[in-house]
Design a protein around this motif. Structure first.
Motif, PDB file in Angstrom:
ATOM      1  N   ILE A 108      32.362  46.132  48.132  1.00 29.67           N
ATOM      2  CA  ILE A 108      31.305  45.269  47.597  1.00 29.67           C
ATOM      3  C   ILE A 108      30.234  44.995  48.656  1.00 29.67           C
ATOM      4  O   ILE A 108      30.554  44.635  49.790  1.00 29.67           O
ATOM      5  CB  ILE A 108      31.901  43.944  47.075  1.00 29.67           C
ATOM      6  CG1 ILE A 108      32.917  44.213  45.959  1.00 29.67           C
ATOM      7  CG2 ILE A 108      30.803  42.999  46.592  1.00 29.67           C
ATOM      8  CD1 ILE A 108      33.767  43.012  45.584  1.00 29.67           C
ATOM      9  N   SER A 109      28.984  45.183  48.265  1.00 31.34           N
ATOM     10  CA  SER A 109      27.791  44.927  49.080  1.00 31.34           C
ATOM     11  C   SER A 109      27.571  45.907  50.220  1.00 31.34           C
ATOM     12  O   SER A 109      26.640  45.733  51.003  1.00 31.34           O
ATOM     13  CB  SER A 109      27.767  43.489  49.625  1.00 31.34           C
ATOM     14  OG  SER A 109      27.482  42.578  48.590  1.00 31.34           O
ATOM     15  N   ARG A 158      49.504  44.544  43.386  1.00 29.70           N
ATOM     16  CA  ARG A 158      48.983  45.743  44.040  1.00 29.70           C
ATOM     17  C   ARG A 158      47.457  45.702  44.056  1.00 29.70           C
ATOM     18  O   ARG A 158      46.831  45.507  43.022  1.00 29.70           O
ATOM     19  CB  ARG A 158      49.454  46.977  43.286  1.00 29.70           C
ATOM     20  CG  ARG A 158      49.060  48.272  43.929  1.00 29.70           C
ATOM     21  CD  ARG A 158      49.659  49.459  43.168  1.00 29.70           C
ATOM     22  NE  ARG A 158      48.569  50.392  42.987  1.00 29.70           N
ATOM     23  CZ  ARG A 158      48.296  51.082  41.906  1.00 29.70           C
ATOM     24  NH1 ARG A 158      49.039  50.976  40.862  1.00 29.70           N
ATOM     25  NH2 ARG A 158      47.282  51.887  41.857  1.00 29.70           N
ATOM     26  N   ILE A 159      46.894  45.895  45.249  1.00 28.29           N
ATOM     27  CA  ILE A 159      45.442  45.918  45.411  1.00 28.29           C
ATOM     28  C   ILE A 159      45.063  47.212  46.108  1.00 28.29           C
ATOM     29  O   ILE A 159      45.643  47.566  47.138  1.00 28.29           O
ATOM     30  CB  ILE A 159      44.934  44.711  46.225  1.00 28.29           C
ATOM     31  CG1 ILE A 159      45.319  43.398  45.536  1.00 28.29           C
ATOM     32  CG2 ILE A 159      43.420  44.807  46.421  1.00 28.29           C
ATOM     33  CD1 ILE A 159      44.977  42.151  46.340  1.00 28.29           C
ATOM     34  N   VAL A 160      44.092  47.906  45.533  1.00 24.85           N
ATOM     35  CA  VAL A 160      43.582  49.136  46.120  1.00 24.85           C
ATOM     36  C   VAL A 160      42.133  48.894  46.536  1.00 24.85           C
ATOM     37  O   VAL A 160      41.310  48.466  45.721  1.00 24.85           O
ATOM     38  CB  VAL A 160      43.647  50.309  45.111  1.00 24.85           C
ATOM     39  CG1 VAL A 160      43.130  51.587  45.756  1.00 24.85           C
ATOM     40  CG2 VAL A 160      45.052  50.487  44.565  1.00 24.85           C
ATOM     41  N   LEU A 161      41.843  49.140  47.800  1.00 28.52           N
ATOM     42  CA  LEU A 161      40.472  49.083  48.303  1.00 28.52           C
ATOM     43  C   LEU A 161      39.935  50.505  48.238  1.00 28.52           C
ATOM     44  O   LEU A 161      40.456  51.406  48.913  1.00 28.52           O
ATOM     45  CB  LEU A 161      40.440  48.541  49.729  1.00 28.52           C
ATOM     46  CG  LEU A 161      40.983  47.120  49.895  1.00 28.52           C
ATOM     47  CD1 LEU A 161      41.019  46.731  51.373  1.00 28.52           C
ATOM     48  CD2 LEU A 161      40.176  46.133  49.093  1.00 28.52           C
ATOM     49  N   LEU A 213      30.396  36.819  49.817  1.00 26.80           N
ATOM     50  CA  LEU A 213      31.223  38.012  49.657  1.00 26.80           C
ATOM     51  C   LEU A 213      32.689  37.628  49.456  1.00 26.80           C
ATOM     52  O   LEU A 213      33.362  38.172  48.578  1.00 26.80           O
ATOM     53  CB  LEU A 213      31.064  38.946  50.853  1.00 26.80           C
ATOM     54  CG  LEU A 213      31.818  40.270  50.739  1.00 26.80           C
ATOM     55  CD1 LEU A 213      31.378  41.066  49.510  1.00 26.80           C
ATOM     56  CD2 LEU A 213      31.633  41.092  52.014  1.00 26.80           C
ATOM     57  N   ALA A 214      33.181  36.691  50.239  1.00 34.46           N
ATOM     58  CA  ALA A 214      34.568  36.225  50.062  1.00 34.46           C
ATOM     59  C   ALA A 214      34.763  35.656  48.656  1.00 34.46           C
ATOM     60  O   ALA A 214      35.795  35.903  48.023  1.00 34.46           O
ATOM     61  CB  ALA A 214      34.905  35.180  51.127  1.00 34.46           C
ATOM     62  N   ILE A 245      36.489  40.870  55.598  1.00 33.05           N
ATOM     63  CA  ILE A 245      36.524  39.852  54.541  1.00 33.05           C
ATOM     64  C   ILE A 245      37.382  40.339  53.381  1.00 33.05           C
ATOM     65  O   ILE A 245      38.226  39.598  52.867  1.00 33.05           O
ATOM     66  CB  ILE A 245      35.086  39.514  54.079  1.00 33.05           C
ATOM     67  CG1 ILE A 245      34.338  38.778  55.195  1.00 33.05           C
ATOM     68  CG2 ILE A 245      35.099  38.700  52.783  1.00 33.05           C
ATOM     69  CD1 ILE A 245      32.827  38.685  54.984  1.00 33.05           C
ATOM     70  N   ALA A 246      37.188  41.581  52.973  1.00 28.60           N
ATOM     71  CA  ALA A 246      37.954  42.141  51.857  1.00 28.60           C
ATOM     72  C   ALA A 246      39.455  42.103  52.139  1.00 28.60           C
ATOM     73  O   ALA A 246      40.243  41.637  51.304  1.00 28.60           O
ATOM     74  CB  ALA A 246      37.513  43.580  51.577  1.00 28.60           C
TER      75      ALA A 246
END
Length: 175
Positions: A118-119, A150-153, A94-95, A133-134
């Motif tokens: 993810i997953s 910029r990161i959007v979860l 996953l990482a 992890i994310a």
């Protein structure tokens, strides 16, 4: 200057105006359910045609396609691990999904990227562990020389948004 623009957003990832959206794909890259199906529908039939030429993608790796009819210029398709109890390198895989997706985005000089959980759907990865992890991988990327600013979860529901938000509050920033 340290980049720290990491946020949680609940909604439809296909509507976000970012440089790259990440697709939680299956190994065939030919579409499926959940976010994968939604991205394929929103991007249009050109995406499936393009994905057929890629020959699939192993778990933990990532592949790049144009965004076609999406607001995003690019789609990074990554294959998360199916949860099998935690003893089959699920966390490492996953990482790797996050790291490999971020590298592909950086190769396109992208400054913004959106990740689904993810997953965490039918693949059964425990949401809290996946969120930690994310957040850790995204913070590492924001502190690196990558182009990403910029990161959007993106959460698919209220519960996942709360899990991601809690992970952001609990996961320390790297020194």
């Amino acid at each position: 200057m340290e980049k720290q623009d990491l946020s949680v957003w609940q909604g439809d990832i296909t509507r976000l105006s970012v440089d790259v959206i990440v697709n939680a794909a299956n190994e065939s890259l030919l579409g499926g359910g959940g976010v994968d199906g939604a991205i394929h529908r929103a991007a249009g039939p050109e995406l499936l045609t393009h994905c057929r030429r890629l020959g699939g993608c192993p778990t933990g790796e990532a592949r790049l396609t144009p965004g076609f009819r999406l607001p995003a210029r690019w789609i990074v398709h990554t294959v998360g691990p199916v949860w099998r109890g935690g003893g089959h390198q699920e966390a490492d895989l996953l990482a790797a999904c996050y790291r490999n997706s971020l590298v592909l985005a950086d190769q396109q000089a992208a400054s913004s990227i959106a990740f689904p959980a993810i997953s965490c759907g039918v693949y059964g990865f425990p949401a809290e562990a996946a969120a930690q992890i994310a957040v850790a991988e995204c913070r590492r990327a924001l502190e690196s020389p990558l182009s990403i600013e910029r990161i959007v979860l993106v959460a698919f529901d209220v519960k996942m948004a709360a899990v991601l938000t809690a992970a952001m509050q609990a996961t320390p920033r790297n020194p």
